[in-house]
Design a protein around this motif. Structure first.
Motif, PDB file in Angstrom:
ATOM      1  N   LEU A   1       4.513   5.478  -5.765  1.00 25.04           N
ATOM      2  CA  LEU A   1       4.307   5.652  -7.150  1.00 25.04           C
ATOM      3  C   LEU A   1       3.485   6.693  -7.543  1.00 25.04           C
ATOM      4  N   LYS A   2       2.242   7.007  -6.879  1.00 29.09           N
ATOM      5  CA  LYS A   2       1.421   8.132  -7.230  1.00 29.09           C
ATOM      6  C   LYS A   2       2.173   9.534  -7.250  1.00 29.09           C
TER       7      LYS A   2
ATOM      8  N   ALA B   1       0.811  -1.124  -0.187  1.00 29.77           N
ATOM      9  CA  ALA B   1       0.100  -0.038  -0.069  1.00 29.77           C
ATOM     10  C   ALA B   1       0.894   1.106  -0.087  1.00 29.77           C
ATOM     11  N   GLU B   2       1.865   1.237   0.879  1.00 26.15           N
ATOM     12  CA  GLU B   2       2.721   2.310   0.930  1.00 26.15           C
ATOM     13  C   GLU B   2       3.436   2.462  -0.539  1.00 26.15           C
ATOM     14  N   ASN B   3       4.039   1.401  -1.128  1.00 28.45           N
ATOM     15  CA  ASN B   3       4.349   1.550  -2.526  1.00 28.45           C
ATOM     16  C   ASN B   3       3.184   2.195  -3.541  1.00 28.45           C
TER      17      ASN B   3
ATOM     18  N   PRO C   1       9.486   3.009  -5.080  1.00 26.84           N
ATOM     19  CA  PRO C   1       9.890   1.783  -5.236  1.00 26.84           C
ATOM     20  C   PRO C   1      10.682   1.615  -6.840  1.00 26.84           C
ATOM     21  N   ILE C   2      11.878   0.851  -6.679  1.00 25.67           N
ATOM     22  CA  ILE C   2      12.642   0.420  -7.621  1.00 25.67           C
ATOM     23  C   ILE C   2      12.137  -0.868  -8.381  1.00 25.67           C
TER      24      ILE C   2
ATOM     25  N   GLN D   1       6.621  14.322 -10.326  1.00 19.93           N
ATOM     26  CA  GLN D   1       7.746  14.417 -11.336  1.00 19.93           C
ATOM     27  C   GLN D   1       9.194  14.972 -10.874  1.00 19.93           C
ATOM     28  N   THR D   2       9.446  14.848  -9.765  1.00 20.78           N
ATOM     29  CA  THR D   2      10.713  15.101  -9.027  1.00 20.78           C
ATOM     30  C   THR D   2      11.113  14.150  -8.103  1.00 20.78           C
ATOM     31  N   ASN D   3      12.439  14.208  -7.693  1.00 20.16           N
ATOM     32  CA  ASN D   3      12.742  13.225  -6.578  1.00 20.16           C
ATOM     33  C   ASN D   3      12.747  14.036  -5.058  1.00 20.16           C
TER      34      ASN D   3
END
Length: 231
Positions: free
Chosen positions: A62-63, A56-58, A76-77, A69-71
């Protein structure tokens, strides 16, 4: 165990390099720096009951990655097979799972001078984050009961006996009484949202005098929105 973990990360994610153990309590955390200078955080979980919450955290991370659009946040990779979590044996007797996140650079807020401009930057940053989070629903997070969630603060009352000083223990007990009588009845009336729930000064990153990132979404909660500011 660490040798098996390194082998598992190499096998599932194709990542290897110099490792350094980091702080953590729900997971074992390692910073990995590859020979070409890329940096990652490996989070290793020995309790399979944490799997649905981490998934759920992932989903939330991802959202956020798509929205900003930035770091500014970790995300998750994927594994070499395109999954975001790798199930594997962590030792001869322990089955668990691993995920990999990018390592975000920056100075911790705890180590920076807390100027009015920096604190305003923190408020703005969290507001932009919560504007995104308030749009999303996540049933696993919504159903989570966590003692780090302020609306469940009263669940920590059984630990009062660990406060050895009687005056301090009475003060804490009075705080729990006030919470149950004054706060709990008001919680259903408050606007609720998914929030980071742990924006303390060791999770907030600074660059060039401004908040640049936020890490450690492990205590994410569906809670009164005002709790983000309180924390």
């Amino acid at each position: 165990m660490e040798t098996k973990i390194a082998e598992s990360i190499q096998r599932h994610f194709g990542i290897s390099g110099q490792t350094k153990k980091l702080e953590g309590y729900d997971s074992l955390n390692y910073r990995i720096e590859t020979p070409n200078g890329q940096k990652y955080v490996a989070k290793v979980y020995a309790d399979l009951s944490d799997l649905s919450l981490v998934q759920a955290e992932n989903e939330i991370l991802l959202k956020l990655k798509d929205s900003f659009q930035t770091n500014q946040f970790p995300y998750p990779i994927p594994t070499v097979k395109g999954a975001y979590i790798a199930l594997d044996a962590l030792s001869d007797t322990t089955q668990g799972f691993i995920r990999i996140l990018p390592f975000l650079e920056g100075q911790f807020l705890a180590e920076a001078e807390h100027t009015p401009a920096l604190l305003e930057s923190l408020g703005t940053f969290l507001a932009h984050l919560d504007q995104q989070l308030i749009q999303w629903k996540q049933p696993v997070i919504a159903g989570r009961i966590c003692k780090w969630d302020l609306k469940y603060a009263h669940l920590n009352e059984p630990y009062l006996h660990h406060i050895k000083n009687p005056a301090q223990r009475r003060l804490a007990a009075y705080g729990f009484l006030q919470f149950k009588e004054m706060v709990l009845p008001q919680i259903p009336k408050l606007r609720q949202s998914i929030i980071h729930n742990d924006a303390n000064d060791w999770n907030v990153l600074i660059q060039n005098g401004q908040v640049s990132g936020l890490i450690d979404f492990g205590d994410i909660a569906y809670a009164p929105l005002i709790n983000e500011l309180a924390i």
